[in-house]
Motif scaffolding. Structure first.
Motif, PDB file in Angstrom:
ATOM      1  N   MET A 187     -14.463  21.547  -4.935  1.00 30.58           N
ATOM      2  CA  MET A 187     -13.780  20.480  -5.650  1.00 30.58           C
ATOM      3  C   MET A 187     -14.285  19.119  -5.197  1.00 30.58           C
ATOM      4  N   VAL A 188     -14.122  18.146  -6.082  1.00 31.94           N
ATOM      5  CA  VAL A 188     -14.580  16.784  -5.799  1.00 31.94           C
ATOM      6  C   VAL A 188     -13.439  15.817  -6.110  1.00 31.94           C
ATOM      7  N   ALA A 189     -13.061  15.002  -5.130  1.00 29.18           N
ATOM      8  CA  ALA A 189     -12.076  13.952  -5.379  1.00 29.18           C
ATOM      9  C   ALA A 189     -12.678  12.926  -6.333  1.00 29.18           C
ATOM     10  N   ARG A 190     -11.868  12.451  -7.275  1.00 28.54           N
ATOM     11  CA  ARG A 190     -12.384  11.519  -8.279  1.00 28.54           C
ATOM     12  C   ARG A 190     -11.468  10.305  -8.399  1.00 28.54           C
ATOM     13  N   GLU A 191     -12.076   9.139  -8.493  1.00 27.10           N
ATOM     14  CA  GLU A 191     -11.314   7.895  -8.561  1.00 27.10           C
ATOM     15  C   GLU A 191     -10.856   7.647  -9.993  1.00 27.10           C
ATOM     16  N   ILE A 192      -9.565   7.418 -10.166  1.00 29.01           N
ATOM     17  CA  ILE A 192      -8.985   7.121 -11.477  1.00 29.01           C
ATOM     18  C   ILE A 192      -9.062   5.627 -11.749  1.00 29.01           C
ATOM     19  N   THR A 193      -8.625   4.856 -10.804  1.00 26.53           N
ATOM     20  CA  THR A 193      -8.758   3.411 -10.810  1.00 26.53           C
ATOM     21  C   THR A 193      -8.865   3.002  -9.344  1.00 26.53           C
ATOM     22  N   LYS A 194      -9.033   1.739  -9.062  1.00 24.14           N
ATOM     23  CA  LYS A 194      -9.307   1.323  -7.679  1.00 24.14           C
ATOM     24  C   LYS A 194      -8.235   1.844  -6.723  1.00 24.14           C
ATOM     25  N   ASP A 195      -8.673   2.636  -5.757  1.00 21.82           N
ATOM     26  CA  ASP A 195      -7.828   3.167  -4.692  1.00 21.82           C
ATOM     27  C   ASP A 195      -6.783   4.178  -5.172  1.00 21.82           C
ATOM     28  N   VAL A 196      -7.003   4.755  -6.353  1.00 20.03           N
ATOM     29  CA  VAL A 196      -6.152   5.839  -6.856  1.00 20.03           C
ATOM     30  C   VAL A 196      -7.073   7.010  -7.201  1.00 20.03           C
ATOM     31  N   PHE A 197      -6.829   8.171  -6.584  1.00 21.21           N
ATOM     32  CA  PHE A 197      -7.754   9.295  -6.696  1.00 21.21           C
ATOM     33  C   PHE A 197      -7.039  10.583  -7.131  1.00 21.21           C
ATOM     34  N   TRP A 198      -7.759  11.371  -7.941  1.00 28.37           N
ATOM     35  CA  TRP A 198      -7.352  12.754  -8.189  1.00 28.37           C
ATOM     36  C   TRP A 198      -7.919  13.590  -7.047  1.00 28.37           C
ATOM     37  N   VAL A 199      -7.061  14.345  -6.364  1.00 24.54           N
ATOM     38  CA  VAL A 199      -7.511  15.153  -5.228  1.00 24.54           C
ATOM     39  C   VAL A 199      -7.031  16.598  -5.355  1.00 24.54           C
ATOM     40  N   GLY A 200      -6.746  17.031  -6.572  1.00 28.32           N
ATOM     41  CA  GLY A 200      -6.156  18.342  -6.803  1.00 28.32           C
ATOM     42  C   GLY A 200      -7.156  19.484  -6.822  1.00 28.32           C
ATOM     43  N   ALA A 201      -6.793  20.541  -7.547  1.00 33.90           N
ATOM     44  CA  ALA A 201      -7.620  21.745  -7.607  1.00 33.90           C
ATOM     45  C   ALA A 201      -7.597  22.317  -9.016  1.00 33.90           C
ATOM     46  N   LEU A 202      -8.744  22.863  -9.428  1.00 35.43           N
ATOM     47  CA  LEU A 202      -8.867  23.534 -10.721  1.00 35.43           C
ATOM     48  C   LEU A 202      -8.824  25.044 -10.498  1.00 35.43           C
ATOM     49  N   ASP A 203      -8.097  25.732 -11.352  1.00 32.15           N
ATOM     50  CA  ASP A 203      -7.988  27.189 -11.252  1.00 32.15           C
ATOM     51  C   ASP A 203      -8.486  27.793 -12.563  1.00 32.15           C
ATOM     52  N   PHE A 204      -9.794  27.928 -12.679  1.00 30.93           N
ATOM     53  CA  PHE A 204     -10.400  28.418 -13.912  1.00 30.93           C
ATOM     54  C   PHE A 204     -10.072  29.882 -14.188  1.00 30.93           C
ATOM     55  N   ASP A 205      -9.797  30.650 -13.148  1.00 29.90           N
ATOM     56  CA  ASP A 205      -9.655  32.099 -13.298  1.00 29.90           C
ATOM     57  C   ASP A 205      -8.215  32.573 -13.475  1.00 29.90           C
ATOM     58  N   ARG A 206      -7.250  31.712 -13.254  1.00 34.05           N
ATOM     59  CA  ARG A 206      -5.861  32.173 -13.366  1.00 34.05           C
ATOM     60  C   ARG A 206      -5.522  32.469 -14.823  1.00 34.05           C
ATOM     61  N   ARG A 207      -4.946  33.625 -15.078  1.00 32.96           N
ATOM     62  CA  ARG A 207      -4.646  34.046 -16.440  1.00 32.96           C
ATOM     63  C   ARG A 207      -3.176  34.357 -16.680  1.00 32.96           C
ATOM     64  N   LEU A 208      -2.341  34.205 -15.647  1.00 29.62           N
ATOM     65  CA  LEU A 208      -0.915  34.475 -15.813  1.00 29.62           C
ATOM     66  C   LEU A 208      -0.136  33.558 -14.896  1.00 29.62           C
ATOM     67  N   PHE A 209       0.901  32.957 -15.435  1.00 33.41           N
ATOM     68  CA  PHE A 209       1.733  32.018 -14.680  1.00 33.41           C
ATOM     69  C   PHE A 209       3.140  32.575 -14.601  1.00 33.41           C
ATOM     70  N   ASP A 210       3.747  32.512 -13.433  1.00 34.23           N
ATOM     71  CA  ASP A 210       5.089  33.065 -13.215  1.00 34.23           C
ATOM     72  C   ASP A 210       5.165  34.541 -13.602  1.00 34.23           C
ATOM     73  N   GLU A 211       4.038  35.231 -13.520  1.00 34.21           N
ATOM     74  CA  GLU A 211       3.954  36.649 -13.904  1.00 34.21           C
ATOM     75  C   GLU A 211       4.475  36.870 -15.320  1.00 34.21           C
TER      76      GLU A 211
END
Length: 394
Positions: free
Chosen positions: A1-25
């Motif tokens: 993952m790569v942290a990305r700047e949204i605007t000055k001093d505000v960053f997205w630092v989350g995670a992508l889950d490309f493989d998840r196919r079911l939520f809350d079972e």
């Protein structure tokens, strides 16, 4: 993952889950999902808004390390559910001087779900602010826009709204921002149907308050960031309204073909009467698509054979789900067949106790449909078209 700047001093630092196919079972994720966490670096203090699902906590930590974040002063938790707050113990271990900031109900849930020490939580109230120096966080409590403890956080100077689950959708994408509003609309409506629809009356009351904030961006906890908030607010305003469309949703199962015959005839009869119909064979239906169709349909007709003394188990499951989601539908009915007995129609109607619907006389026949069954199905189609006309949607 790569942290990305949204605007000055505000960053997205989350995670992508490309493989998840079911939520809350339960909920299919055809496009995966993301767990969005945001880092705000003020001139005096640093704040992290929400964390990520525990399965992805290492990616969050790596992003923070890559940004050179040596200290976090505040961890804002907008919602206690584990896909957002689940990495909080790890973040606190990495940044032990950080103070968790949230409302009282959320604090209690964090203690219960994650065993976070209550004394590590700074409790805020509706409308309170927190200064980071040159940046100010403003908190707005929005209970029952999902869970009873949910809140949103507004970054005043940059006019960025961090609403956690609200206004987001399940999608894993390398795009930081929404680039195709038509695709985003569909994904967001599906997400609303699956997650937010039971709380539409509560959400309706908060939309004007969000408009008053006049956000320049909406940065949700699932899906890409929205740089055109009006687009999403207008969509939500429609979905949470009481306005229904000239649509019949028809979930069904047919074991030996009799119910299928009734379904096929009803579909044709409704089309002839100018009513849009959306049939869903529950043997292979994506329940997210069914929920999507329920958002603004005026009528639901459930088709079921009789298994022993009641409806087919897959129909029971779908009816339970529809009742729990509490769509704004106005009318309901049942069609189906039986061999030697049962009360399938009565059971289905009783299961719809959370939705305020007018029940149109069901059509339940013994054995293979005959001419009398066709007449009854035509009568049902007439009744539905008449009801739709009476409320002004035909």
């Amino acid at each position: 993952m790569v942290a990305r700047e949204i605007t000055k001093d505000v960053f997205w630092v989350g995670a992508l889950d490309f493989d998840r196919r079911l939520f809350d079972e339960l909920i299919p994720l055809p496009e995966g999902t993301s767990y969005n966490s945001y880092l705000i670096r003020g001139s005096e203090k640093t704040a992290l808004i929400d964390t990520v699902d525990p399965k992805k906590e290492e990616e969050l930590i790596v992003n923070l390390i890559k940004l050179g974040i040596e200290q976090i002063d505040y961890i804002i938790i907008n919602h206690a559910e584990q896909d957002h707050a689940g990495s909080l113990p790890m973040v606190l271990e990495m940044y032990p001087r950080a103070k968790v900031v949230t409302n009282e109900k959320c604090r209690d849930l964090l203690v219960a779900l994650l065993q976070i020490p209550a004394e590590s939580v700074m409790v805020i109230k509706d409308g309170e602010t927190l200064s980071l120096g040159n940046k100010t966080l403003q908190f707005h409590l929005t209970p029952w826009t999902h869970w009873p403890e949910t809140q949103v956080t507004f970054l005043v100077e940059d006019r960025i709204l961090f609403p956690c689950d609200l206004f987001g959708f399940h999608q894993a994408t390398s795009e930081l921002y929404i680039t195709n509003e038509a695709e985003a609309y569909r994904s967001a409506k599906r997400y609303f149907a699956e997650i937010m629809m039971p709380f539409r009356n509560s959400i309706r009351g908060y939309i004007p308050k969000v408009r008053d904030l006049n956000p320049a961006m909406i940065a949700p906890s699932h899906g890409p960031i929205n740089k055109n908030p009006k687009f999403m607010l207008d969509a939500y305003e429609d979905w949470v309204s009481d306005t229904v469309k000239n649509v019949v949703v028809l979930p069904y199962v047919s074991m030996h073909g009799s119910t299928q015959i009734l379904v096929d005839h009803l579909v044709g009869a409704l089309i002839q009467r100018g009513v849009e119909v959306k049939p869903f064979n529950l043997s292979h239906t994506d329940i997210g698509e069914l929920a999507y169709a329920l958002v603004d349909a005026a009528t639901v007709v459930v088709g079921t054979p009789t298994v022993l003394f009641g409806p087919h188990p897959q129909v029971v499951s779908a009816t339970y789900l529809a009742n729990a989601l509490k769509p704004k539908m106005r009318f309901a009915s049942v069609i189906g067949s039986y061999g030697w007995g049962g009360k399938a129609a009565e059971t289905i109607v009783k299961m719809l106790d959370h939705v305020k619907v007018e029940v149109i006389e069901p059509v339940v026949i013994k054995g293979l449909p005959d001419e009398a069954a066709v007449v009854a199905i035509n009568r049902l189609a007439d009744d539905i078209a008449k009801k739709h006309k009476e409320i002004g949607i035909v």
